[in-house]
Structures are given as C-alpha cells and as structure tokens.
Design a protein around this motif. Sequence first.
Motif, PDB file in Angstrom:
ATOM      1  N   GLY A 198       7.624  32.568  42.853  1.00  0.00           N
ATOM      2  CA  GLY A 198       6.335  33.066  42.416  1.00  0.00           C
ATOM      3  C   GLY A 198       6.216  33.178  40.915  1.00  0.00           C
ATOM      4  O   GLY A 198       6.683  32.357  40.151  1.00  0.00           O
ATOM      5  N   ASN A 199       5.554  34.222  40.473  1.00  0.00           N
ATOM      6  CA  ASN A 199       5.422  34.530  39.052  1.00  0.00           C
ATOM      7  C   ASN A 199       6.126  35.846  38.767  1.00  0.00           C
ATOM      8  O   ASN A 199       5.502  36.847  38.455  1.00  0.00           O
ATOM      9  CB  ASN A 199       3.945  34.601  38.650  1.00  0.00           C
ATOM     10  N   SER A 200       7.416  35.854  38.922  1.00  0.00           N
ATOM     11  CA  SER A 200       8.190  37.079  38.771  1.00  0.00           C
ATOM     12  C   SER A 200       8.498  37.352  37.309  1.00  0.00           C
ATOM     13  O   SER A 200       8.783  36.438  36.531  1.00  0.00           O
ATOM     14  CB  SER A 200       9.506  36.984  39.556  1.00  0.00           C
ATOM     15  N   ASP A 201       8.439  38.641  36.951  1.00  0.00           N
ATOM     16  CA  ASP A 201       8.917  39.108  35.649  1.00  0.00           C
ATOM     17  C   ASP A 201      10.239  39.820  35.890  1.00  0.00           C
ATOM     18  O   ASP A 201      10.287  40.859  36.568  1.00  0.00           O
ATOM     19  CB  ASP A 201       7.905  40.064  35.014  1.00  0.00           C
ATOM     20  N   GLN A 214      17.476  44.292  45.306  1.00  0.00           N
ATOM     21  CA  GLN A 214      17.289  42.841  45.347  1.00  0.00           C
ATOM     22  C   GLN A 214      18.098  42.185  46.459  1.00  0.00           C
ATOM     23  O   GLN A 214      17.732  41.112  46.936  1.00  0.00           O
ATOM     24  CB  GLN A 214      17.679  42.216  44.006  1.00  0.00           C
ATOM     25  N   GLU A 216      14.741  35.718  42.544  1.00  0.00           N
ATOM     26  CA  GLU A 216      14.619  37.146  42.862  1.00  0.00           C
ATOM     27  C   GLU A 216      15.869  37.703  43.528  1.00  0.00           C
ATOM     28  O   GLU A 216      16.138  38.906  43.445  1.00  0.00           O
ATOM     29  CB  GLU A 216      13.400  37.377  43.770  1.00  0.00           C
ATOM     30  N   SER A 232      16.775  31.722  45.496  1.00  0.00           N
ATOM     31  CA  SER A 232      15.600  32.130  44.741  1.00  0.00           C
ATOM     32  C   SER A 232      16.019  33.026  43.580  1.00  0.00           C
ATOM     33  O   SER A 232      17.009  33.760  43.684  1.00  0.00           O
ATOM     34  CB  SER A 232      14.612  32.884  45.635  1.00  0.00           C
ATOM     35  N   GLU A 234       9.018  42.997  37.440  1.00  0.00           N
ATOM     36  CA  GLU A 234       8.094  42.912  38.567  1.00  0.00           C
ATOM     37  C   GLU A 234       8.442  41.678  39.394  1.00  0.00           C
ATOM     38  O   GLU A 234       7.803  40.630  39.292  1.00  0.00           O
ATOM     39  CB  GLU A 234       6.646  42.829  38.074  1.00  0.00           C
ATOM     40  N   PRO A 235       9.486  41.760  40.222  1.00  0.00           N
ATOM     41  CA  PRO A 235       9.852  40.603  41.051  1.00  0.00           C
ATOM     42  C   PRO A 235       8.830  40.375  42.151  1.00  0.00           C
ATOM     43  O   PRO A 235       8.240  41.311  42.698  1.00  0.00           O
ATOM     44  CB  PRO A 235      11.212  41.009  41.624  1.00  0.00           C
ATOM     45  N   SER A 236       8.610  39.107  42.466  1.00  0.00           N
ATOM     46  CA  SER A 236       7.709  38.721  43.547  1.00  0.00           C
ATOM     47  C   SER A 236       8.468  37.802  44.482  1.00  0.00           C
ATOM     48  O   SER A 236       9.015  36.785  44.055  1.00  0.00           O
ATOM     49  CB  SER A 236       6.479  38.002  42.994  1.00  0.00           C
ATOM     50  N   PHE A 237       8.529  38.188  45.751  1.00  0.00           N
ATOM     51  CA  PHE A 237       9.281  37.399  46.720  1.00  0.00           C
ATOM     52  C   PHE A 237       8.400  36.381  47.439  1.00  0.00           C
ATOM     53  O   PHE A 237       8.801  35.793  48.424  1.00  0.00           O
ATOM     54  CB  PHE A 237       9.943  38.319  47.750  1.00  0.00           C
ATOM     55  N   SER A 238       7.188  36.200  46.970  1.00  0.00           N
ATOM     56  CA  SER A 238       6.312  35.239  47.615  1.00  0.00           C
ATOM     57  C   SER A 238       6.448  33.882  46.957  1.00  0.00           C
ATOM     58  O   SER A 238       6.490  33.774  45.734  1.00  0.00           O
ATOM     59  CB  SER A 238       4.859  35.710  47.509  1.00  0.00           C
TER      60      SER A 238
END
Length: 493
Positions: free
Chosen positions: A250-253, A448, A459, A457, A242-246
């Motif tokens: 962020g809190n990416s998995d 990605q 991500e 980053s 679960e990538p987060s580009f914020s």
Amino acid sequence: MPAIWIIAVILVIAIAGYFLARGRALASADADPRKMHSLPSYYGTNAAMAAAGPALLILLAWLIAQPLLINNSLTQYLPADIIGDAGETSLAMADVNRIAGGLDLAVAEGAMTAEAAKNLTVETTDVRAELAAVGVALGSDVDAATLALAQRYRGATALGDILKAVVVIGLSLVGAGVAYAMTNKDFRARRYVESAVKLILIAAASVAILTTVGIVLSLVFNTIEFFRLFPATDFFFGTRWEPSFSGRGGNSDLGFLPLIWGTLFISLIALIVAVPIGLFAAIYLSEYASPRVRSIAKPLIEVLAGVPTIVYGLFALLTVGPLLLSAFGANGSFHLGWMSGGTAAMTAGLVMGFMLIPFVSSLSDDIINSVPQAMRDGSLGLGATQSETVRQVILPAALPGIVGAILLAASRAIGETMIVVMGAGAAASLSMNPFDAMTTVTAKIVSQLTGDGEFNSPETLVAFALGMTLFVITLALNILALYIVRKYREQYE
C-alpha cells in the motif's frame, strides 16, 4: 522408533560398554590397577563415550535434517502457481504436515488402521471430520492432492524413522565395539577421555557464540530484503508510522524516528526513577545497614527482579495509569488536563523504573562492596565522617562500575515489551509530553508480527529492520558497560 526410545537404547549400550571395557582392562592387568596406564574408570568412560557421543550427534543432526529434506522433496508435487510463491508454499506444506500428523494420531489412538490411513481418499471419506475426531483442526477442506502429499509425507517419515533407528543404534554398537577391542592395560584411555571432555567444553562454550551468529544472520537477511522493498532513508528519517496492510505494501509510512523517540523517552523516565532509588538503596545496604537488616532487605529488593513483566504490565494498566489519570487528568485532583488516558509514557516509565531498581541496586551494591576496605579505613583515620567517606572516597572509586550498572539497566529498559504494550499505549508520536501515549520499537515488532501477515511485504519485514536496529543499539550499550566494568575490576582486583 521414537527418538526417546533410541536415546534409551544408546544409554543402555553405553552403560554396558562401560562395565565391559572396565572389566576387560582389569582382566588384562590381572586385576592390578597399578599395571594399568589409566584408572579403570577411564577405560569404561572411553567405551561409554564412544558408544553415546557419535550416535547422539548423528541422531540430533538426523532429527533436524529429516523434516527439511522431506519437505523439500515433496514441494515439487505442489501446483506450479503455489511453488512460485514462497508464502503459499509454506502454507501448503503446513497443511500437509498437519494432515500427516493427524493421520499418525488417528492410527496411534486406534481411530483407524495404518492401512486405512494409507488408502484414505477424499472421495470416500470426509477427511476433515476424521481428523477433527482425534483433535486435529483444519482451516479448510482437504483436497485429493493435499491428502496424497500428506500420505507421501507419512511414508517418507516412516522410512526415515526406520533408517534413523538402524543407523544410530548401529553406530552406537560399532563405537562401543571398537572401544572395547582397543581396551587393554597399555591403552592410553585417560588421554582419549580428556580430549573428548575438552571437545565437549569447547562445544558448550561455542553455543553462545553460535546463537549470537544465528540471531544476527536471521535479522540481517530479512533486513536486507526489507530495504530492497522500502527506501532506507524513509525508514531512518521518517517521522510518521502508519503501516497499511492493504494491497501488499500500500502507501505505508514506516518512519523509525517516532519509535526510537518513544523507546528512549520511556527508558529515560525509567532510569530517572530507578537510578536514584537503586543507588541510594545500595549505599544504605553496603555502608549503613546492620548485617541483620541487610540479610532481610537485600533479598526483598531482589524479589522485584523475579516478578514477570506481564505482572508489571497489569500493574501499570490497572493501578499506576488510573492513579496518574486521577491526579493529572482534566478531572483529576489538580485539574491540569495533562493526561487524557491511563496509557502514557509516564505510566510505562514509572513501572519500568520499579522493575529496574533491583538491577541497579544489586550491581551497585556489589561494586561498592568491592572497593578496598583500606580506602574506608584511611578516610575515617584522617577524621572524615562516614557520609564524607561515602561521598568523597567510595562513590568516586566505584563510579566506573556504577556507570556500567546503569548502562546495563538502560539496555534492559530499551528491550522491554510487555510493560510498554500495556502501559504506554500504541501511538507512535514525537511528543515531549510524558503524559501522552507513546510506543516503542519492541511494541511495534510484536504488533507487526502478530496475525497472518505475509513475510514478503514491507509491513511485516519492517519488524526485522526494527529488531536489527535495536540489536545494534543494545549491543553498543552492553559493550560500553562491560568495558567500563572490566576496567574497574582490573583496577581494584
């Protein structure tokens, strides 16, 4: 002077050097080739290669180095806050290059004079509108500093182009002149020409090795940077993607396991489809089909290998997916409810299996045909039927090669992208249900790196870690397949 013109001048010098050196060699031998150390063509070829070889190498190196050197020299003029950020620096220099290219295009098309382009300022002219008039689109307004850098870039590029033409053409003339001066009937031209050809062959053979080294290095450095920003244990053993580009991280998995599971699961479905069909087709074509049938069927099967993968993807999306949904969906023919959408691992696996059929079939056919005919004759002479000969003699003998063909097909399936993107969906899951949507490593690499992601980053950098991992897996499969095939060939050649 454009590079193509420089190449044309070098070729003219090389051709002239060929005939002048050849004529000089013949003249020194009183037009009797028997008095010459080498054939007349060697003397001409030596002069042509001396004129073209070093000059073309310098031209290639110049074309690669000039933009890099100019960009590095102009970076110091950027604002300090931009220089400290690699991503911002890259974007700023990209704007400079676009503006400089737009000014060159405007001058070439007569929209403005070279002097006007040199003296253009944002205070007197809407630079964005000027460039848009010649088809150069900019994402934002042009400030004075960026325009000044673009004009510096144009000036440096123009000076570099002049120096490039003088140096390269001068080197070509010097090479032709030196070769011409050395030419006489006793000059060992053949030795020089053959040594030069040997160097060319070595360089050509090194291209594949250098390309592999370049690919590995580009992956390794970015992978190291990714693991500096993201824990390796979370990547290799994580079960959530679960990538987060914020917020730049962020809190990416970014767990790798769902992706490799989808990759191997879809590849397994593809091999279950491709291996039996391809192997049976190879057995039929090599052992049972008449020459006429074989001459028609084999090319038709191999046509599948030439179909673009995007076409297979469309076939999966528009035909196979809806067909499976109509059979295994909640409202399908069997009312099983196994499938909730047209995109699923089964959809991509089936279509990928169709794509792999010619790989398995062609390689297996060649391997079966390479089994010595004496083994067939001996089996038939002992009273075995043709089917028994195939089952008990030919297939065991060809088994190492067939296994190698299957492993090569597996590595091809693991690296497939478009069929997965269009047929399997985008859900990263660890499901055992082949009718669920899944995704693969290659599909996530594409997602990605699509868009305007920053290359600092996790991500974005995770794509390189995924690529490196997939590279290692496919490389291992290819090495294993080549080892098996080589062992087989050593046994029967």
